[in-house]
Design a protein around this motif. Structure first.
Motif, mmCIF file in Angstrom:
data_model
loop_
_atom_site.group_PDB
_atom_site.id
_atom_site.type_symbol
_atom_site.label_atom_id
_atom_site.label_comp_id
_atom_site.label_asym_id
_atom_site.label_seq_id
_atom_site.Cartn_x
_atom_site.Cartn_y
_atom_site.Cartn_z
ATOM 1 N N VAL A 1 -8.956 2.050 1.716
ATOM 2 C CA VAL A 1 -8.252 3.104 2.447
ATOM 3 C C VAL A 1 -8.313 2.772 3.931
ATOM 4 O O VAL A 1 -9.395 2.537 4.484
ATOM 5 N N LEU A 2 -7.160 2.727 4.579
ATOM 6 C CA LEU A 2 -7.069 2.443 6.011
ATOM 7 C C LEU A 2 -6.602 3.687 6.751
ATOM 8 O O LEU A 2 -5.618 4.320 6.362
ATOM 9 N N ASP A 3 -7.314 3.993 7.817
ATOM 10 C CA ASP A 3 -6.908 5.089 8.708
ATOM 11 C C ASP A 3 -6.118 4.463 9.852
ATOM 12 O O ASP A 3 -6.650 3.643 10.613
ATOM 13 N N ALA B 1 0.851 -1.202 0.000
ATOM 14 C CA ALA B 1 0.000 0.000 0.000
ATOM 15 C C ALA B 1 0.876 1.238 0.000
ATOM 16 O O ALA B 1 2.053 1.209 0.380
ATOM 17 N N GLY B 2 0.263 2.324 -0.435
ATOM 18 C CA GLY B 2 0.939 3.613 -0.405
ATOM 19 C C GLY B 2 0.419 4.465 0.736
ATOM 20 O O GLY B 2 -0.679 4.245 1.260
ATOM 21 N N PHE B 3 1.237 5.434 1.130
ATOM 22 C CA PHE B 3 0.854 6.315 2.227
ATOM 23 C C PHE B 3 0.080 7.516 1.697
ATOM 24 O O PHE B 3 0.223 7.907 0.529
ATOM 25 N N GLY B 4 -0.737 8.095 2.579
ATOM 26 C CA GLY B 4 -1.489 9.288 2.224
ATOM 27 C C GLY B 4 -0.573 10.487 2.065
ATOM 28 O O GLY B 4 0.624 10.447 2.381
ATOM 29 N N GLU B 5 -1.153 11.573 1.573
ATOM 30 C CA GLU B 5 -0.370 12.779 1.322
ATOM 31 C C GLU B 5 0.257 13.294 2.613
ATOM 32 O O GLU B 5 -0.365 13.304 3.665
ATOM 33 N N ASP C 1 9.622 6.393 5.732
ATOM 34 C CA ASP C 1 10.718 6.829 6.611
ATOM 35 C C ASP C 1 10.187 7.475 7.879
ATOM 36 O O ASP C 1 10.751 7.298 8.964
ATOM 37 N N ALA C 2 9.112 8.248 7.740
ATOM 38 C CA ALA C 2 8.523 8.882 8.921
ATOM 39 C C ALA C 2 7.970 7.842 9.886
ATOM 40 O O ALA C 2 8.075 7.983 11.110
ATOM 41 N N LEU C 3 7.391 6.736 9.349
ATOM 42 C CA LEU C 3 6.861 5.673 10.207
ATOM 43 C C LEU C 3 7.989 4.979 10.955
ATOM 44 O O LEU C 3 7.909 4.753 12.171
ATOM 45 N N TRP C 4 9.067 4.622 10.253
ATOM 46 C CA TRP C 4 10.183 3.944 10.907
ATOM 47 C C TRP C 4 10.864 4.869 11.915
ATOM 48 O O TRP C 4 11.292 4.431 12.982
ATOM 49 N N ALA C 5 10.996 6.124 11.579
ATOM 50 C CA ALA C 5 11.612 7.068 12.515
ATOM 51 C C ALA C 5 10.799 7.174 13.798
ATOM 52 O O ALA C 5 11.349 7.253 14.898
ATOM 53 N N TRP C 6 9.480 7.150 13.669
ATOM 54 C CA TRP C 6 8.629 7.214 14.867
ATOM 55 C C TRP C 6 8.803 5.968 15.719
ATOM 56 O O TRP C 6 8.915 6.032 16.943
ATOM 57 N N ALA C 7 8.814 4.779 15.076
ATOM 58 C CA ALA C 7 8.909 3.521 15.828
ATOM 59 C C ALA C 7 10.260 3.398 16.531
ATOM 60 O O ALA C 7 10.355 2.829 17.627
ATOM 61 N N ARG C 8 11.353 3.910 15.908
ATOM 62 C CA ARG C 8 12.688 3.766 16.474
ATOM 63 C C ARG C 8 13.082 4.923 17.383
ATOM 64 O O ARG C 8 14.202 4.948 17.906
ATOM 65 N N LYS C 9 12.204 5.858 17.594
ATOM 66 C CA LYS C 9 12.528 7.045 18.374
ATOM 67 C C LYS C 9 12.836 6.670 19.821
ATOM 68 O O LYS C 9 12.084 5.923 20.463
ATOM 69 N N ALA C 10 13.972 7.180 20.322
ATOM 70 C CA ALA C 10 14.370 6.859 21.694
ATOM 71 C C ALA C 10 13.586 7.668 22.714
ATOM 72 O O ALA C 10 13.262 7.186 23.797
ATOM 73 N N ALA C 11 13.282 8.917 22.370
ATOM 74 C CA ALA C 11 12.520 9.779 23.284
ATOM 75 C C ALA C 11 11.048 9.360 23.269
ATOM 76 O O ALA C 11 10.603 8.595 22.407
ATOM 77 N N PRO C 12 10.268 9.833 24.225
ATOM 78 C CA PRO C 12 8.831 9.514 24.221
ATOM 79 C C PRO C 12 8.184 9.911 22.896
ATOM 80 O O PRO C 12 8.439 10.975 22.357
ATOM 81 N N SER D 1 -0.734 9.566 13.238
ATOM 82 C CA SER D 1 -1.910 9.245 12.437
ATOM 83 C C SER D 1 -1.563 9.417 10.964
ATOM 84 O O SER D 1 -0.939 10.412 10.581
ATOM 85 N N PHE D 2 -1.964 8.444 10.140
ATOM 86 C CA PHE D 2 -1.728 8.530 8.703
ATOM 87 C C PHE D 2 -2.693 7.587 7.986
ATOM 88 O O PHE D 2 -3.455 6.846 8.628
ATOM 89 N N GLU D 3 -2.634 7.588 6.656
ATOM 90 C CA GLU D 3 -3.510 6.751 5.840
ATOM 91 C C GLU D 3 -2.687 5.797 4.990
ATOM 92 O O GLU D 3 -1.584 6.132 4.541
ATOM 93 N N LEU D 4 -3.252 4.593 4.788
ATOM 94 C CA LEU D 4 -2.690 3.611 3.862
ATOM 95 C C LEU D 4 -3.704 3.386 2.744
ATOM 96 O O LEU D 4 -4.894 3.165 3.008
ATOM 97 N N ARG D 5 -3.232 3.402 1.496
ATOM 98 C CA ARG D 5 -4.113 3.224 0.334
ATOM 99 C C ARG D 5 -3.648 1.986 -0.436
ATOM 100 O O ARG D 5 -2.580 1.984 -1.036
#
Length: 728
Positions: A309-311, A274-278, A283-294, A299-303
């Motif tokens: 469409v998934l919210d 699937a593709g991400f919404g606008e 990269d933003a998803l992986w950066a969020w998951a690997r973030k050391a700080a809280p 929220s995003f969309e998958l198409r």
């Protein structure tokens, strides 16, 4: 000797009663012997008697001492019994008990106190200080110190609990627990209770485990029945929980959705399918998951390629894990797109209609403006000859000697007055309906306005036999002076017109920051069904004695003017009794300083035979009519058709008039105000009036700026004559 005799006579073995009997016998013998003897034998007896009395006192003191010793022995026995009872009671307590006195020294304790601290127990005896007691406990091998806690730090924390009198738990080796409670005694000592709560804590732990198991089953059942896909990841980003809906929405194989699958594996499959919404990327998803700080909520969309469409919503949990939810919003997005398309089509149609309406509105405004200009121009053009006709009629009426001819001319004059009223009302209606009608809100002193209205309407009321009372007021209101005067004129004239007998009362009432000007009459009143219709144009109350009078425009003008000025208009009426109209205005914060205006009609008209008036009027008929009226009053008139002609005329003849009457609209040359300014500059200031039929704000502003007053057309002959004869 006497003591040895006593010892012989009194034998302790005989008992107290036997010894008393001996003493009584001896005393009786001695008494008899004393009665038979005299001299030395009498003195010896007296000495013996005193010795016997002393012996009695000693014996009584001895008995008292014996009683006291007996009571003391009994008290000591009771105290010992009480001490034994207290010790037994303390020993019977199931908790460990210890009592420290005010000096923080152990007084007593029971056998359960610190029973589990085997290595410290032998040293905990009465006389030990509280600090030493804490030190022994902190170094005991039976004490289970939490991770990272040293005996010294534990002792420091224990002293803190002691000072704050807290209830706390202490862990022991072997998964045992003591609850420690401290209470202060009345004399400043401390009572310590140690309760074994091991069973309670273990039971709570077991119940908590069962509850967690139940909650886990409930959560699992809930996740399996909700319409969202849910995935739960631990702090290492590994899958620890999910539901069946997640596999359906992401089309994940069973081999991937298993305990311990890493988030990166699942994310990689998601990005391939699937593709991400606008505005969002992998990269933003992986950066969020690997973030050391809280992590903050995400929220995003998958198409999907299939169109689904998934919210997606992700949020961090306690312990650095996180949960992700997937919601199918395909229908909602399709509905939104359809609505957007419909909105775009509707907006295009609305825009087209709006353009049509704006064009129609502009055309209507142009038509309305043209109508207003036409009415104003027509009224001005009509007022010019009408004013001339009134003045000619007034002059002819003054010259007529025959009563019938004079009465006819008077009726003709009244008819012209009615036409003048109709034209003035139409002009007012036209101005009030014109979009953006100009108003000039300024302080209006009621004293001047009400005085003018009294002078204006007193003759009309007297002619009908009515009593007119217009109460004075020193208040100053905020309004447009011209429109406010017109409002009150229409209300008062209506009240006089529709009142056959009785009185008309006009008076202001103050109500906080407002003033309510009320107009009362004793007329026929207004029926409830008529109270809305009376404000329509050309509507007159049927059945009234004065229904044939007037044009039915007065109240329409009042309503529109009040709406324009934001003045509240009210009506109260009782049929057969009377009516009250009221206008509510705001008080003015600043009251202007007004100069006393000279009265319109002089009390004692002076000799006007040598009075000269300069009349500047470009309408020949009106100019001739004004001149004729004034000349019949004995006033000399110098006539000019324009400002330039008037200036040349005065330069030529070298005469300075007493009064200036100058029309404002004089054609292509100088205006009336400009002409007056030049006349005053060359020949000095004289009483002056600007004559005009133009009631616009521009004309009023120009006259006010020059300090001039206006005499509006159609000109009232009496007002004109009064001004000229008064000499300004």
């Amino acid at each position: 000797m006497s003591e040895r005799i006593s010892d012989c006579l009194i034998d302790p073995a005989d008992g107290a009663e036997r010894n008393v009997e001996k003493l009584l016998t001896i005393a009786e013998s001695l008494m008899r012997h004393a009665e038979q003897s005299s001299g030395e034998r009498g003195a010896a007896f007296e000495q013996f008697r005193r010795a016997a009395a002393l012996e009695d006192r000693v014996r009584q003191r001895t008995r008292d001492l014996e009683v006291t010793l007996k009571l003391l022995n009994e008290a000591n026995s009771a105290a010992e019994r009480a001490r034994r009872d207290l010790s037994q009671a303390i020993e019977a307590i199931e908790e460990g008990f210890a009592l420290f006195d005010a000096a923080e020294v152990l007084v007593l304790s029971n056998s359960r106190f610190c029973r589990d601290l085997v290595d410290a127990l032998p040293f905990i005896r009465p006389g030990i200080s509280f600090s030493d007691y804490v030190d022994l406990v902190s170094r005991s091998s039976a004490l289970a110190l939490p991770g990272g806690v040293t005996p010294k730090s534990w002792a420091t924390e224990r002293i803190r609990h002691h000072r704050q009198r807290q209830v706390f738990n202490v862990g022991l080796v072997g998964d045992r627990w003591l609850q420690v409670s401290e209470q202060r005694t009345a004399d400043g000592g401390t009572v310590i209770l140690q309760t074994d709560v091991t069973d309670i804590i273990r039971l709570e732990r077991e119940e908590r485990g069962k509850l967690l198991d139940d909650q886990a089953r409930i959560i699992r059942a809930t996740l399996d029945h909700i319409n969202q896909g849910v995935g739960i990841f631990d702090a290492d980003r590994r899958l620890v929980g999910w539901n069946r809906r997640l596999a359906q929405l992401l089309d994940m194989p069973v081999t991937l959705l298993r305990m311990g699958t890493h988030f990166d594996v699942l994310a990689a499959r998601m990005t391939r399918q699937a593709g991400f919404g606008e505005g969002f990327t992998a990269d933003a998803l992986w950066a969020w998951a690997r973030k050391a700080a809280p992590r903050g909520p995400l929220s995003f969309e998958l198409r999907h390629g299939s169109g689904m469409v998934l919210d997606v919503f992700a949020q961090e949990m306690p312990g650095r894990g996180f949960v992700m939810s997937f919601t199918d919003v395909t229908r909602e997005r399709l509905a939104i797109h359809a609505m957007l398309r419909a909105n775009a089509s509707l907006e295009a149609r609305v825009a087209a209609r709006t353009e049509d309406l704006e064009a129609a509105l502009a055309e209507a405004e142009r038509a309305n403006a043209a109508r207003a200009r036409f009415v104003a121009a027509a009224s001005h053009d009509l007022l010019q000859p009408l004013s001339a006709a009134k003045l000619f009629m007034a002059a002819a009426r003054d010259d007529a000697e025959a009563p019938r001819l004079r009465a006819t001319l008077e009726k003709a004059h009244n008819a012209l007055v009615s036409v003048e009223g109709i034209l003035g009302a139409l002009l007012d209606i036209s101005r009030l309906e014109a979009r953006g009608a100009a108003v000039e809100i300024a302080p209006v002193p009621l004293s001047v306005l009400l005085s003018q209205l009294t002078d204006e309407f007193a003759p009309m009321a007297a002619a009908k036999g009515l009593r007119l009372d217009i109460l004075p007021s020193a208040l100053t209101v905020s309004s447009d002076p011209t429109y406010l005067r017109r409002i009150l004129q229409n209300l008062i004239s209506n009240a006089i017109r529709y009142t056959a007998k009785g009185r008309v009362l006009v008076g202001p009432r103050r109500a906080g920051r407002f003033v309510r000007i009320e107009v009362h009459d004793t007329g026929p009143g207004i029926a409830p069904e008529e109270r809305e219709a009376i404000f329509r144009e050309f509507h007159r109350i049927q059945g009234s004695a004065s229904a044939s009078e007037g044009m039915g425009l007065g109240l329409a003008i009042v309503e529109r003017a009040c709406a324009l000025l934001d003045h509240r208009l009210s009506l109260r009426s009782v049929p057969g009794t009377g009516t009250c109209f009221s206008v509510e205005l705001a008080l003015s914060a600043d009251a202007p300083v007004h100069r006393d205006a000279p009265p319109d009609i002089p009390e004692e008209p002076g000799d006007s035979s040598d009075r000269i008036v300069l009349l500047v009027e470009n309408d020949a008929d009106l100019r001739r009519a004004i001149a004729l009226l004034l000349e019949r009053r004995g006033v000399g008139v110098l006539e000019a058709a324009s400002g330039e002609e008037a200036l040349d005329l005065l330069e030529e003849i070298g005469i300075v008039p007493d009064v200036y009457l100058v029309d404002q609209q004089l054609g292509d040359g100088l205006t009336g105000v400009e002409t007056v300014a030049m006349l005053h500059a060359r020949h000095g200031e004289r009483p002056t009036r600007i004559i005009t039929a133009n009631r616009t704000a521009e004309t009023r502003d120009a006259a006010r700026a020059a300090g001039l007053e206006i005499l509006y057309k159609p000109i009232d002959p009496e007002a004109l004559a009064a001004f000229v004869l008064q000499g300004g």
